[in-house]
Design an enzyme around this catalytic site. Structure first.
Site, PDB file in Angstrom:
ATOM      1  N   LYS A   1      36.147  50.250  42.602  1.00 36.47           N
ATOM      2  CA  LYS A   1      35.639  49.920  41.259  1.00 36.47           C
ATOM      3  C   LYS A   1      34.173  49.484  41.346  1.00 36.47           C
ATOM      4  O   LYS A   1      33.360  49.808  40.468  1.00 36.47           O
ATOM      5  CB  LYS A   1      36.482  48.816  40.616  1.00 36.47           C
TER       6      LYS A   1
ATOM      7  N   THR B   1      36.493  45.720  36.355  1.00 35.10           N
ATOM      8  CA  THR B   1      37.326  44.559  36.656  1.00 35.10           C
ATOM      9  C   THR B   1      36.509  43.415  37.244  1.00 35.10           C
ATOM     10  O   THR B   1      35.439  43.646  37.818  1.00 35.10           O
ATOM     11  CB  THR B   1      38.413  44.984  37.677  1.00 35.10           C
ATOM     12  N   ASP B   2      37.057  42.195  37.144  1.00 33.66           N
ATOM     13  CA  ASP B   2      36.389  41.054  37.784  1.00 33.66           C
ATOM     14  C   ASP B   2      36.569  41.079  39.304  1.00 33.66           C
ATOM     15  O   ASP B   2      35.926  40.301  40.013  1.00 33.66           O
ATOM     16  CB  ASP B   2      36.901  39.725  37.199  1.00 33.66           C
ATOM     17  N   GLU B   3      37.476  41.943  39.799  1.00 35.88           N
ATOM     18  CA  GLU B   3      37.742  41.958  41.242  1.00 35.88           C
ATOM     19  C   GLU B   3      36.524  42.412  42.050  1.00 35.88           C
ATOM     20  O   GLU B   3      36.461  42.182  43.259  1.00 35.88           O
ATOM     21  CB  GLU B   3      38.956  42.836  41.561  1.00 35.88           C
TER      22      GLU B   3
ATOM     23  N   TYR C   1      40.789  48.756  46.365  1.00 34.55           N
ATOM     24  CA  TYR C   1      40.683  48.941  44.906  1.00 34.55           C
ATOM     25  C   TYR C   1      39.371  48.360  44.390  1.00 34.55           C
ATOM     26  O   TYR C   1      38.617  49.027  43.670  1.00 34.55           O
ATOM     27  CB  TYR C   1      41.874  48.266  44.206  1.00 34.55           C
TER      28      TYR C   1
HETATM   29  P1  NAD Z   1      46.865  52.195  34.650  1.00 33.21           P
HETATM   30  O1  NAD Z   1      47.092  52.433  36.094  1.00 33.21           O
HETATM   31  O2  NAD Z   1      47.966  51.649  33.813  1.00 33.21           O
HETATM   32  O3  NAD Z   1      46.385  53.556  33.949  1.00 33.21           O
HETATM   33  C1  NAD Z   1      45.428  54.396  34.513  1.00 33.21           C
HETATM   34  C2  NAD Z   1      45.463  55.728  33.762  1.00 33.21           C
HETATM   35  O4  NAD Z   1      44.444  56.575  34.320  1.00 33.21           O
HETATM   36  C3  NAD Z   1      46.782  56.475  33.882  1.00 33.21           C
HETATM   37  O5  NAD Z   1      47.175  56.982  32.626  1.00 33.21           O
HETATM   38  C4  NAD Z   1      46.474  57.622  34.849  1.00 33.21           C
HETATM   39  O6  NAD Z   1      47.266  58.767  34.647  1.00 33.21           O
HETATM   40  C5  NAD Z   1      44.998  57.868  34.558  1.00 33.21           C
HETATM   41  N1  NAD Z   1      44.270  58.473  35.694  1.00 33.21           N
HETATM   42  C6  NAD Z   1      44.223  58.039  36.971  1.00 33.21           C
HETATM   43  N2  NAD Z   1      43.440  58.849  37.713  1.00 33.21           N
HETATM   44  C7  NAD Z   1      42.978  59.803  36.864  1.00 33.21           C
HETATM   45  C8  NAD Z   1      42.130  60.935  37.029  1.00 33.21           C
HETATM   46  N3  NAD Z   1      41.616  61.235  38.235  1.00 33.21           N
HETATM   47  N4  NAD Z   1      41.830  61.697  35.947  1.00 33.21           N
HETATM   48  C9  NAD Z   1      42.371  61.398  34.722  1.00 33.21           C
HETATM   49  N5  NAD Z   1      43.201  60.362  34.532  1.00 33.21           N
HETATM   50  C10 NAD Z   1      43.503  59.569  35.585  1.00 33.21           C
HETATM   51  O7  NAD Z   1      45.585  51.261  34.582  1.00 33.21           O
HETATM   52  P2  NAD Z   1      45.209  50.110  33.542  1.00 33.21           P
HETATM   53  O8  NAD Z   1      45.803  48.836  34.009  1.00 33.21           O
HETATM   54  O9  NAD Z   1      45.458  50.598  32.180  1.00 33.21           O
HETATM   55  O10 NAD Z   1      43.639  50.007  33.795  1.00 33.21           O
HETATM   56  C11 NAD Z   1      42.732  50.826  33.063  1.00 33.21           C
HETATM   57  C12 NAD Z   1      41.307  50.537  33.543  1.00 33.21           C
HETATM   58  O11 NAD Z   1      41.022  49.144  33.341  1.00 33.21           O
HETATM   59  C13 NAD Z   1      41.095  50.800  35.034  1.00 33.21           C
HETATM   60  O12 NAD Z   1      39.811  51.343  35.196  1.00 33.21           O
HETATM   61  C14 NAD Z   1      41.176  49.409  35.663  1.00 33.21           C
HETATM   62  O13 NAD Z   1      40.399  49.339  36.840  1.00 33.21           O
HETATM   63  C15 NAD Z   1      40.589  48.550  34.565  1.00 33.21           C
HETATM   64  N6  NAD Z   1      41.038  47.147  34.535  1.00 33.21           N
HETATM   65  C16 NAD Z   1      42.381  46.864  34.569  1.00 33.21           C
HETATM   66  C17 NAD Z   1      42.793  45.526  34.484  1.00 33.21           C
HETATM   67  C18 NAD Z   1      44.264  45.158  34.500  1.00 33.21           C
HETATM   68  O14 NAD Z   1      44.586  43.966  34.537  1.00 33.21           O
HETATM   69  N7  NAD Z   1      45.169  46.108  34.436  1.00 33.21           N
HETATM   70  C19 NAD Z   1      41.846  44.510  34.389  1.00 33.21           C
HETATM   71  C20 NAD Z   1      40.490  44.851  34.372  1.00 33.21           C
HETATM   72  C21 NAD Z   1      40.099  46.176  34.428  1.00 33.21           C
HETATM   73  O1  TDX Z   2      54.932  41.358  43.705  1.00 30.11           O
HETATM   74  C1  TDX Z   2      53.891  40.707  43.550  1.00 30.11           C
HETATM   75  N1  TDX Z   2      53.847  39.406  43.951  1.00 30.11           N
HETATM   76  C2  TDX Z   2      52.743  38.625  43.828  1.00 30.11           C
HETATM   77  O2  TDX Z   2      52.737  37.446  44.226  1.00 30.11           O
HETATM   78  C3  TDX Z   2      52.720  41.262  42.926  1.00 30.11           C
HETATM   79  C4  TDX Z   2      52.711  42.697  42.460  1.00 30.11           C
HETATM   80  C5  TDX Z   2      51.615  40.467  42.791  1.00 30.11           C
HETATM   81  N2  TDX Z   2      51.616  39.182  43.243  1.00 30.11           N
HETATM   82  C6  TDX Z   2      50.397  38.365  43.071  1.00 30.11           C
HETATM   83  C7  TDX Z   2      49.128  39.001  43.552  1.00 30.11           C
HETATM   84  C8  TDX Z   2      48.089  38.446  42.592  1.00 30.11           C
HETATM   85  O3  TDX Z   2      47.656  37.175  43.054  1.00 30.11           O
HETATM   86  O4  TDX Z   2      50.235  38.190  41.664  1.00 30.11           O
HETATM   87  C9  TDX Z   2      48.846  38.263  41.290  1.00 30.11           C
HETATM   88  C10 TDX Z   2      48.661  39.402  40.314  1.00 30.11           C
HETATM   89  O5  TDX Z   2      48.899  40.602  41.019  1.00 30.11           O
HETATM   90  P1  TDX Z   2      48.777  42.046  40.314  1.00 30.11           P
HETATM   91  O6  TDX Z   2      49.602  42.049  39.078  1.00 30.11           O
HETATM   92  O7  TDX Z   2      49.048  43.077  41.361  1.00 30.11           O
HETATM   93  O8  TDX Z   2      47.254  42.030  39.847  1.00 30.11           O
HETATM   94  P2  TDX Z   2      45.891  41.852  40.672  1.00 30.11           P
HETATM   95  O9  TDX Z   2      46.055  42.243  42.079  1.00 30.11           O
HETATM   96  O10 TDX Z   2      45.378  40.466  40.388  1.00 30.11           O
HETATM   97  O11 TDX Z   2      44.970  42.954  39.934  1.00 30.11           O
HETATM   98  C11 TDX Z   2      45.069  43.161  38.512  1.00 30.11           C
HETATM   99  O12 TDX Z   2      44.026  42.535  37.809  1.00 30.11           O
HETATM  100  C12 TDX Z   2      42.751  43.095  37.889  1.00 30.11           C
HETATM  101  C13 TDX Z   2      45.112  44.651  38.161  1.00 30.11           C
HETATM  102  O13 TDX Z   2      46.121  45.281  38.917  1.00 30.11           O
HETATM  103  C14 TDX Z   2      43.775  45.310  38.389  1.00 30.11           C
HETATM  104  O14 TDX Z   2      43.817  46.662  37.953  1.00 30.11           O
HETATM  105  C15 TDX Z   2      42.741  44.575  37.606  1.00 30.11           C
HETATM  106  O15 TDX Z   2      41.495  45.120  37.857  1.00 30.11           O
END
Ligand code: NAD
Ligand code: TDX
Length: 360
Positions: free
Chosen positions: A170, A141-143, A166
């Site tokens: 990562k 992630t960019d975080e 988080y």
């Molecule tokens: P998600 O939470 O929707 O899914 C995560 C999956 O991993 C789930 O199916 C869960 O059951 C599985 N999991 C968790 N712990 C596990 C373990 N110990 N062993 C096996 N499986 C396990 O997450 P997502 O949003 O699909 O993100 C996927 C990946 O992409 C993550 O690594 C996250 O950090 C990264 N990422 C997410 C975003 C975003 O915006 N969602 C952005 C950038 C990077």
């Molecule tokens: O209820 C809310 N109200 C609110 O204002 C929630 C859930 C979020 N927010 C804000 C927080 C953030 O500024 O909205 C923005 C987006 O929040 P999230 O959807 O929780 O995402 P963020 O915290 O930015 O992280 C996401 O992007 C990077 C994913 O959850 C991560 O897994 C990924 O790595």
């Protein structure tokens, strides 16, 4: 585009029952019909086999229920399938949950990644010394770069400065991946991506949360004044970028993924809710009144923005969704899948929501 450097043949996908992993499997299962694709997922609250309904019987796909921290299981799978390719999504992914339960994040994200690397490295050293025949693609992630002020972008040169549990977990995982490349020569590629949205996203993240709360006309919690900025990317564009990195990426390299989708949370919600009102036949903008400003997230990163020029110029990736049309298709997906929503919004979801928001 340049020539293919890596042909994915026997692929281990971790976390494929989650949001991005499931979208990725929907792309690669038909794209690589001769590959063997194994999805290892623990099925936490975020993992859902309904996300994989369309591919569950595909000849080249198999699901394994298990934990990436389980060394014996991961070893057994490597021995059985002789993986050439690992695409590692499995993680705890929600920042708010990491504030309440940071150790769960250390376990799955840091220990889990280190466990997977250990088995992959042992296997690769024994059976496959040819760099091109193995790839460990780490999805991050960019975080990990921390927070930007009102200008500038993250690039591959930006130093790590994670600020939430988080992001720290990562970052720890990313460091382990690079350490395995430096120390043992494991052929890794690292991807750091911005905020994703699209089908199958669990309704704790801002966009699906706003959709479900607007549908039930509940308050939509916006932290602080909604001025924080995120760089939104459609999940299918992210998945295309990952396939591109898998085939064309250079080992040892890092690629940043984003599509210049910068938007403050308040702007984003106004666009999203206007679309939702149109799709539902409600008066335009009438759902805006649900926006409710609540206490800020502790340590809330102000702004993320990605410079994806390396991925675009070196690997030829281009995103195909604009934010507005991507939000519209996402809204339509949630409206067309009420049974999916009903299933994920179970008792544990309702308990979590109550604990999060006083407005809930
Ligand atoms: P998600 O939470 O929707 O899914 C995560 C999956 O991993 C789930 O199916 C869960 O059951 C599985 N999991 C968790 N712990 C596990 C373990 N110990 N062993 C096996 N499986 C396990 O997450 P997502 O949003 O699909 O993100 C996927 C990946 O992409 C993550 O690594 C996250 O950090 C990264 N990422 C997410 C975003 C975003 O915006 N969602 C952005 C950038 C990077
Ligand atoms: O209820 C809310 N109200 C609110 O204002 C929630 C859930 C979020 N927010 C804000 C927080 C953030 O500024 O909205 C923005 C987006 O929040 P999230 O959807 O929780 O995402 P963020 O915290 O930015 O992280 C996401 O992007 C990077 C994913 O959850 C991560 O897994 C990924 O790595």
């Amino acid at each position: 585009m340049s020539t293919i450097l890596h042909q994915p043949l026997r692929i281990l996908v971790t976390g494929g029952a989650g949001f991005i992993g499931a979208n990725f499997l929907h792309q690669i299962v038909p794209k690589f019909p001769d590959a063997v694709i194994v999805n290892l997922d623990k099925l936490t609250y975020a993992g859902n086999l309904q996300n994989l309904h369309a591919i569950e019987n595909a000849r080249n796909y198999r699901f394994v229920h298990g934990d990436i921290c389980d060394l014996a299981l991961v070893q057994k799978l490597f021995t059985e399938h002789q993986f050439t390719t690992v695409v590692h999504f499995a993680a705890e992914s929600h920042v708010d949950r990491s504030i309440h339960s940071p150790i769960d994040f250390v376990r799955s994200n840091v220990v889990g990644t280190a466990s997977l690397l250990q088995v992959a490295k042992d296997f690769w050293m024994r059976f496959s010394s040819d760099m091109q025949k193995f790839r460990f693609l780490h999805v991050s992630t960019d975080e990990v770069f921390g927070a930007l002020g009102s200008s500038g972008t993250f690039s591959t040169e930006t130093p790590y400065a994670p600020r939430s549990p988080y992001a720290a977990s990562k970052a720890g995982a990313d460091h382990f991946v690079r350490a395995y490349a430096e120390t043992y020569g494991l052929p890794v590629v690292v991807s750091n991506c911005s905020n994703n949205y699209g089908p199958y996203q669990f309704p704790e993240k801002l966009i699906p949360l706003a959709i479900v709360r607007a549908l039930s006309r509940d308050p939509i919690p916006v932290y602080s004044k909604g001025e924080n900025v995120r760089d939104w990317l459609h999940v299918r564009d992210h998945c295309e970028a990952l396939t591109c990195m898998l085939q064309y990426g250079l080992t040892g390299e890092t690629y940043l993924v984003g599509s210049a989708g910068e938007c403050s949370n308040l702007e984003l919600l106004r666009v999203l809710l206007t679309i939702l009102d149109e799709e539902l036949g409600r008066p335009s903008g009438s759902s805006w009144e649900l926006i409710t400003f609540v206490k800020d997230r502790p340590g809330h990163d102000f702004r993320y923005a990605i410079d994806a020029s390396k991925l675009i110029t070196e690997l030829g990736w281009t995103p195909s969704h604009t934010l507005e049309e991507g939000l519209r298709t996402t809204v339509r997906w949630y409206l067309s899948n009420p049974s999916w929503l009903q299933a994920v919004m179970d008792e544990s979801y309702r308990t979590y929501m109550k604990s999060q928001y006083s407005t809930g």
